[in-house]
Design an enzyme around this catalytic site. Structure first.
Site, PDB file in Angstrom:
ATOM      1  CE1 TYR A 117      12.771   1.515  19.949  1.00  0.00           C
ATOM      2  CE2 TYR A 117      14.435  -0.052  20.662  1.00  0.00           C
ATOM      3  CZ  TYR A 117      13.851   0.700  19.661  1.00  0.00           C
ATOM      4  OH  TYR A 117      14.341   0.637  18.388  1.00  0.00           O
ATOM      5  CG  ASN A 164      13.183  -6.445  36.916  1.00  0.00           C
ATOM      6  OD1 ASN A 164      12.070  -6.215  37.383  1.00  0.00           O
ATOM      7  ND2 ASN A 164      13.434  -6.376  35.613  1.00  0.00           N
ATOM      8  CE1 TYR A 194      19.339  -8.011  29.566  1.00  0.00           C
ATOM      9  CE2 TYR A 194      21.033  -8.490  27.937  1.00  0.00           C
ATOM     10  CZ  TYR A 194      19.724  -8.194  28.248  1.00  0.00           C
ATOM     11  OH  TYR A 194      18.790  -8.093  27.246  1.00  0.00           O
ATOM     12  CG  PHE A 201      21.467 -10.830  17.246  1.00  0.00           C
ATOM     13  CD1 PHE A 201      20.576 -11.871  17.533  1.00  0.00           C
ATOM     14  CD2 PHE A 201      22.807 -11.124  17.193  1.00  0.00           C
ATOM     15  CE1 PHE A 201      21.031 -13.177  17.756  1.00  0.00           C
ATOM     16  CE2 PHE A 201      23.277 -12.430  17.404  1.00  0.00           C
ATOM     17  CZ  PHE A 201      22.386 -13.445  17.680  1.00  0.00           C
ATOM     18  CG  ASN A 202      22.868  -4.795  18.533  1.00  0.00           C
ATOM     19  OD1 ASN A 202      23.260  -5.955  18.473  1.00  0.00           O
ATOM     20  ND2 ASN A 202      23.443  -3.899  19.300  1.00  0.00           N
ATOM     21  CG  HIS A 243      20.829   0.781  23.275  1.00  0.00           C
ATOM     22  ND1 HIS A 243      19.878   1.025  24.218  1.00  0.00           N
ATOM     23  CD2 HIS A 243      21.165  -0.524  23.410  1.00  0.00           C
ATOM     24  CE1 HIS A 243      19.626  -0.087  24.884  1.00  0.00           C
ATOM     25  NE2 HIS A 243      20.400  -1.045  24.425  1.00  0.00           N
ATOM     26  CG  LEU A 244      26.450   2.784  17.796  1.00  0.00           C
ATOM     27  CD1 LEU A 244      27.605   3.558  18.399  1.00  0.00           C
ATOM     28  CD2 LEU A 244      26.964   1.720  16.824  1.00  0.00           C
ATOM     29  CG  PHE A 296      32.716   2.471  23.668  1.00  0.00           C
ATOM     30  CD1 PHE A 296      33.311   3.648  24.124  1.00  0.00           C
ATOM     31  CD2 PHE A 296      31.377   2.257  23.970  1.00  0.00           C
ATOM     32  CE1 PHE A 296      32.589   4.578  24.857  1.00  0.00           C
ATOM     33  CE2 PHE A 296      30.647   3.179  24.712  1.00  0.00           C
ATOM     34  CZ  PHE A 296      31.262   4.350  25.151  1.00  0.00           C
ATOM     35  N   GLY A 326      33.411  -6.300  28.002  1.00  0.00           N
ATOM     36  CA  GLY A 326      32.371  -7.291  27.695  1.00  0.00           C
ATOM     37  C   GLY A 326      31.792  -7.217  26.302  1.00  0.00           C
TER      38      GLY A 326
END
Ligand code: UFG
Length: 325
Positions: free
Chosen positions: A11, A91, A140, A168-169, A188-189, A207, A283
């Protein structure tokens, strides 16, 4: 410049390859296609291979006079990292070390690293600046912070310059409609809400609505993929010009709750869909917002997509025109 983009079929990597190529750079993508897509690499040269494979790396570095390496080939699912830490450490840590050591063998000293807000763990304060303490709460985040630490030491010992960019996102898609987000599975949202809007899924699950935020749902800082890539380009130029390593947090500095994001998607798409409230996901910090003042000041970085609705619009176009076809 001649730039190797590791994970250029994913992506963020695929948008980066496009931006670098259109800016006149000579780009090579290395990707093992475990999560990426061959057809997402629309510019430059593509090599199918693994970043943990010394023979592949030596062949690339021997044949091309690479000026810099950008690394986007990390595994990114927090939940999966808790269940399968070995996979993440292999990885994200071991393979990245292999890549860095191959760079050193060939005297390549410029490295841009995809880091993450997850290195900060549960925030003590927001917005989060670079000085915030780093205490990841999952494998992660640990794996990314370990590499940041390795990079500090490689700078001192070997003069390998690095810039770590803590996203961030990341959200949105190429405004030209050529590229977008395609994760399998999608966790992802924003893409999940878009799937609910287009009818590819039945509903969107929130959530947790009992967080200490205005509407009870989690708050995140969404940054458009092109703005994120722009910061990489500026960071590379700055690192080479100043011959200095750096670390930057990248976000818009504005938080949106899960419920607000759902409303923005309804507005942009003109579609209604079912929303259900579910228990909290493990988390998830309540609020994660970046203080990107340093990147703006030092890199002269200015995000173009400051409005969430504009970010969502590019992702909605990708959902309708590509993913739904
Ligand atoms: N969420 C929902 N429903 C869903 C999916 C997500 O309510 O179906 C919520 C999450 O609980 C969270 C927010 O939407 O509160 C955003 O979740 P994402 O999974 O989209 O993103 P994260 O903030 O969890 O993760 C992102 C990156 C990670 C990175 C992390 C840094 O995707 O790679 O930020 O903390 F590690």
């Amino acid at each position: 410049m001649k730039i190797l983009v590791v994970g250029g079929a994913g992506y963020i990597g695929s948008h980066m390859v496009k931006q670098l190529s259109l800016a006149g750079n000579d780009v090579i993508t290395l990707d093992n296609l475990s999560y990426g897509y061959r057809d997402a690499v629309k510019y430059g040269k593509f090599i199918e291979g693994d970043l943990g494979d010394n023979a592949v790396l030596d062949a690339i570095f021997k044949s091309a006079d690479i000026d810099a390496v950008m690394h986007f080939a990390g595994f990114i699912q927090v939940g999966e990292s808790v269940i399968k830490p070995s996979m993440y450490y292999h990885n994200n840590v071991v393979n990245t070390l292999t890549l860095l050591d191959a760079m050193l063998r060939h005297d390549i000293k410029n490295f841009i690293f995809s880091s993450t807000a997850a290195i900060f763990g549960e925030p003590d304060y927001t917005p989060i600046d670079e000085k915030h303490q780093k205490q990841p709460i999952n494998p992660y985040g640990h794996s990314k912070l370990m590499i940041e630490q390795v990079l500090d030491d490689y700078d001192k010992a070997y003069g390998l310059r690095s810039t770590c960019l803590r996203y961030f996102n990341a959200a949105g898609a190429d405004p030209d409609g050529e590229l977008g987000e395609r994760h399998i599975p999608e966790t992802h949202l924003i893409p999940l809400i878009l799937q609910a809007a287009s009818g590819r899924r039945d509903d969107i699950k929130v959530f947790g609505d009992d967080y200490e935020t205005d509407d009870g749902s989690c708050v995140r800082d969404y940054i458009h993929i092109n703005d994120l890539c722009q910061a990489h380009s500026l960071a590379l130029d700055s690192m080479i010009k100043n011959n200095k390593s750096a670390r930057f947090n990248l976000g818009n500095g504005k938080g949106f709750s899960v419920k607000q994001v759902i409303d923005v998607v309804k507005d942009v798409s003109g579609k209604n869909f079912k929303v259900s409230i579910e228990p909290r996901r493990d988390g998830d910090p309540a609020v994660l917002v970046a203080d990107a003042t340093l990147a703006k000041k030092e890199l002269n970085w200015q995000p173009e997509f400051a409005e969430l609705k504009d970010i969502v619009k590019t992702a909605w176009d990708w959902e309708v025109n590509f993913l739904c076809q």
